[in-house]
Design an enzyme around this catalytic site. Structure first.
Site: not given
Length: 583
Positions: A199, A372
Site C-alpha cells: 500500500d 495507512h
C-alpha cells in the site's frame, strides 16, 4: 488483451488500484489458476457528472473465468469490496472469502443487488489456508481503520506473492483489536517472498502513523469540554472511531441517536460481531433526540465526505426531517476528505459554520489519524518480508515512485522494483522478471440508478452540457423537392442568453439553412443521420469561431413526406435565408 506468460512464470497485474486512490483489485496468475485479491470502487472526479462511482472493466476475467479459483478480501472498505456485486453479475460462480466484518458488509451489498442466495461466501481468519492444485492462499494480521484487516499471501511454485491490503503498524489498537502479527510476517519473509505488493497511500509521509488510541484520547478530551449538542460525523465502517464516540458519550452522560442507513448498519454489524459493547439505553430512537437537553445529546451520522444526500448535508441544508441546526451545536468531522471530495467537504464546513455551529475537523484538532503506513513502517515491512521483487500498489503515480525509492533504501535493487499501470502484466520467476503484455482496462461508470453501462460517451456529453451548454436545431424539410419548409429554429440552453444574442442566433440560423440546402442537393441524397452529422460539425465550428465555445448540438429534422400531418403552405413555409429572424 495480449498476455504472454510462460509456463513457469507467475503473472501479477492490477485490474484497478494503480495510479489512483481506489478501485483496488489485484490478481496472481499461474498457468490455469487465478487468485483475485479485493474488488473495489473508485469515487468519481468532480467532472464525472451523475456518476456515483467508477469500477473496472472485467472483460479479461470474464474471458478467463475458468481459471479463477477465488476472490479473497483484505478488509471491508468500499475501495476494496464495492465492486464485488458487479463482478459477480458477470461471473457468479466465483467463491468469495472475507474476514468477518467485511463479510457482513458484503452480505448487505449482495442482498441489495439480489445476489446473496446465488453467491458462495466463506469467512476467512488469520489461520485460514485455501489450497488449490497449484496455488494456495494464507493470511496475516495487520491493523487499519477498520476491524478484521488481513494481509494476503499467495503461495506459488516460484515463491510467495504478498499483498498488504491497507495497513499500518498500530501497536496500541483500540476496541480490543489485536496488534499486527510481526512474527508471522517475519516467518513469511524467512520462507521466501517472490514479490511484495504494498500500500502506497502514505508513501510521502516520512514518519510512523499515529495510533488510533492517540485520536481516541484526543476525541474524549474534546467531547468532555463541549456543553451543547454534538453532531459526530465519520465513516460508518470506522468502528474504532464510532466506538470512541459512543464511549465518550457514555462517559459524559449523553444519549446517542444514529442517522444514516450505512451508519445504522455499521453499528448493528459491530454489535452482532461483538466489537461494540453498548450499554442498554445508550442508543435512543431518532424521534426522542429533540426531547432531551442539548448537553445530553450526541448525533452520530454519515456525511463526513460532504455527500449531498447524507444525513449531515441534509442537516446543514435545513432539509433534514428530524434535525435542525442550533447555534450552540458542535460538529466533529472525524475523517479526512478522500481525493476528489475536498471541495464538497469544505463547502459543507462553510455551510455549518454559517448556520452558527462550531466545527471541529482535521489534524489540527487531532480528531483523525490515517489508517495507512508511513515510510518508517513501510521500511520495517520490507525488512520483515525481504522480497525479491517490489511492486507499490494503491496510490497515485507519484506515491508509487516514492514508495519504490523507500524500498530501494532498504536494499532492494532498483531493477527489482516496478511502477506498474493498471493492466500491465509483470511476469516473475525466482531468477527473472519482465513485462509480459498489457490488459486493456477501460473505466466503467456506475450512475445513480446503479447501472454499470454508463459509457465514456455519456460522461463526455454530461461534461459538455455542464461546461458548454446545449443548442437545439429544429427544421422541417422536403427531401423530394430539396426545400426547407420551416425553420431552422435554434434554441439555446446554458450556451447563450437568447434575447441578448439575437445577431448570433440569426447568423447561426442562416448558416444551418445553407447546410441543409447543400446537403439536400447532393447526389445521392444523404440520409437523416448524415444530415444531422453535417449540422453538428459545421454549426459547432461556426459557433466556436464566434464564441470560442463548443456546445452540444442536438439537431431535429422533420421530413414532410414522413409527417402524418400535412404542412399548410403559406408564405413562411419556403424560407429565404435573408428573411430568417429569431423569434
Amino acid at each position: 488483451m495480449a498476455v504472454n506468460l510462460k509456463n513457469n512464470e507467475v503473472g501479477i497485474y492490477a485490474i484497478g488500484g494503480l495510479g489512483e486512490i481506489g478501485r483496488n483489485m489485484y490478481c496472481v496468475e499461474f498457468q490455469d489458476e487465478i487468485i483475485i485479491m479485493d474488488c473495489g470502487i473508485k469515487f468519481p472526479e468532480d467532472d464525472e457528472m451523475g456518476i456515483n462511482y467508477v469500477i473496472s472493466d472485467y472483460s479479461y476475467l470474464v474471458k478467463n473465468r475458468k481459471k479463477i479459483k477465488a476472490l479473497v478480501v483484505s478488509h471491508g472498505h468500499e475501495d476494496h469490496i464495492g465492486g464485488i456485486p458487479f463482478l459477480l453479475k458477470k461471473i457468479p460462480e466465483i467463491p468469495v472469502y472475507a474476514p468477518p466484518f467485511a463479510l457482513a458488509l458484503i452480505r448487505g451489498k449482495l442482498e441489495e443487488h439480489g445476489l446473496l442466495k446465488t453467491t458462495e461466501l466463506h469467512e476467512e481468519l488469520e489461520d485460514t489456508v485455501l489450497k488449490f492444485p497449484k496455488l494456495s492462499v494464507s493470511f496475516f494480521r495487520t491493523t487499519h481503520s477498520i476491524p478484521d484487516t488481513l494481509g494476503i499471501t499467495v503461495q506459488t511454485p516460484e515463491g510467495a506473492v504478498v499483498f498488504t491490503g491497507d495497513w499500518k503498524f498500530d501497536l496500541t489498537p483500540v476496541m480490543n483489536q489485536p496488534a499486527p502479527n510481526f512474527q508471522k510476517m517475519a516467518k513469511i519473509g524467512e520462507e521466501g517472498v517472490l514479490a511484495l505488493l504494498s500500500d502506497s497511500t502514505n508513501a510521502e509521509v516520512p514518519t510512523f502513523t499515529k495510533s488510533e488510541r492517540f485520536v481516541a484520547q484526543s476525541l474524549h478530551n474534546i467531547i468532555t469540554g463541549i456543553d451543547g449538542r454534538i453532531i459526530f460525523a465519520t465513516f460508518a465502517s470506522n468502528l474504532y472511531r464510532v466506538s470512541t464516540a459512543i464511549q465518550a458519550a457514555i462517559d459524559t452522560g449523553r444519549k446517542v441517536a444514529i442517522f444514516g442507513r450505512s451508519m445504522e448498519n455499521g453499528v448493528q454489524n459491530g454489535i452482532d460481531l461483538g466489537y461494540l459493547d453498548i450499554p442498554e439505553g445508550t442508543i435512543v430512537d431518532a424521534s426522542e433526540i429533540n426531547k432531551l437537553p442539548p448537553e445530553q445529546v450526541m448525533i452520530l451520522c454519515t456525511g463526513s465526505q460532504g455527500e449531498p444526500l447524507a444525513a449531515l448535508s441534509r442537516i446543514a441544508n435545513g432539509t433534514h426531517r428530524q434535525i435542525s441546526l442550533k447555534p450552540n451545536d458542535t460538529v466533529i468531522f472525524s475523517s479526512n476528505p478522500i481525493p476528489g471530495n475536498t471541495t464538497s467537504v469544505n463547502h459543507l464546513i462553510n455551510k455549518l459554520t454559517e448556520a452558527g455551529a462550531k466545527v471541529v475537523h482535521g489534524k489540527i484538532h487531532n480528531v483523525h489519524t490515517s489508517g495507512h503506513a508511513g515510510q518508517e513502517e513501510q521500511k520495517m515491512l520490507v525488512e520483515l518480508m525481504k522480497p525479491r521483487f517490489f511492486v507499490p500498489v494503491h496510490g497515485e503515480y507519484r506515491m508509487q515512485v516514492v514508495h519504490t525509492e523507500t524500498a530501494q533504501e532498504t536494499g532492494i535493487p532498483a531493477d527489482h522494483t516496478f511502477v506498474l499501470k493498471n493492466g500491465d502484466v509483470l511476469a516473475l520467476t525466482k531468477d527473472s522478471s519482465r513485462l509480459a503484455g498489457h490488459i486493456n482496462i477501460p473505466d466503467v461508470y456506475v450512475d445513480t440508478s446503479g447501472s454499470d453501462d454508463v459509457g465514456n460517451v455519456v460522461v463526455r456529453d454530461r461534461q459538455i452540457l455542464a461546461e458548454e451548454g446545449l443548442v437545439v436545431v429544429v427544421a422541417t424539410v422536403d427531401y423530394e423537392h430539396q426545400r426547407v419548409l420551416a425553420g431552422p429554429d435554434i434554441l439555446s440552453r446554458g450556451f447563450v442568453y437568447m434575447r441578448e444574442s439575437t445577431d448570433l442566433i440569426s447568423a447561426a440560423q442562416k448558416h444551418v439553412y445553407h447546410i441543409l440546402r447543400e446537403q439536400m442537393a447532393q447526389k445521392p441524397k444523404p440520409d437523416e443521420r448524415e444530415m444531422k452529422k453535417a449540422i453538428i460539425e459545421n454549426l459547432q465550428d461556426f459557433l466556436y469561431s464566434r464564441t470560442e465555445r463548443r456546445p452540444m448540438i442536438l439537431p431535429m429534422i422533420i421530413d414532410k413526406n414522413k409527417d402524418s400531418k400535412p404542412i399548410k403552405k403559406n408564405k413562411k413555409n419556403e424560407q429565404d435565408p435573408n428573411q430568417i429572424k429569431n423569434d
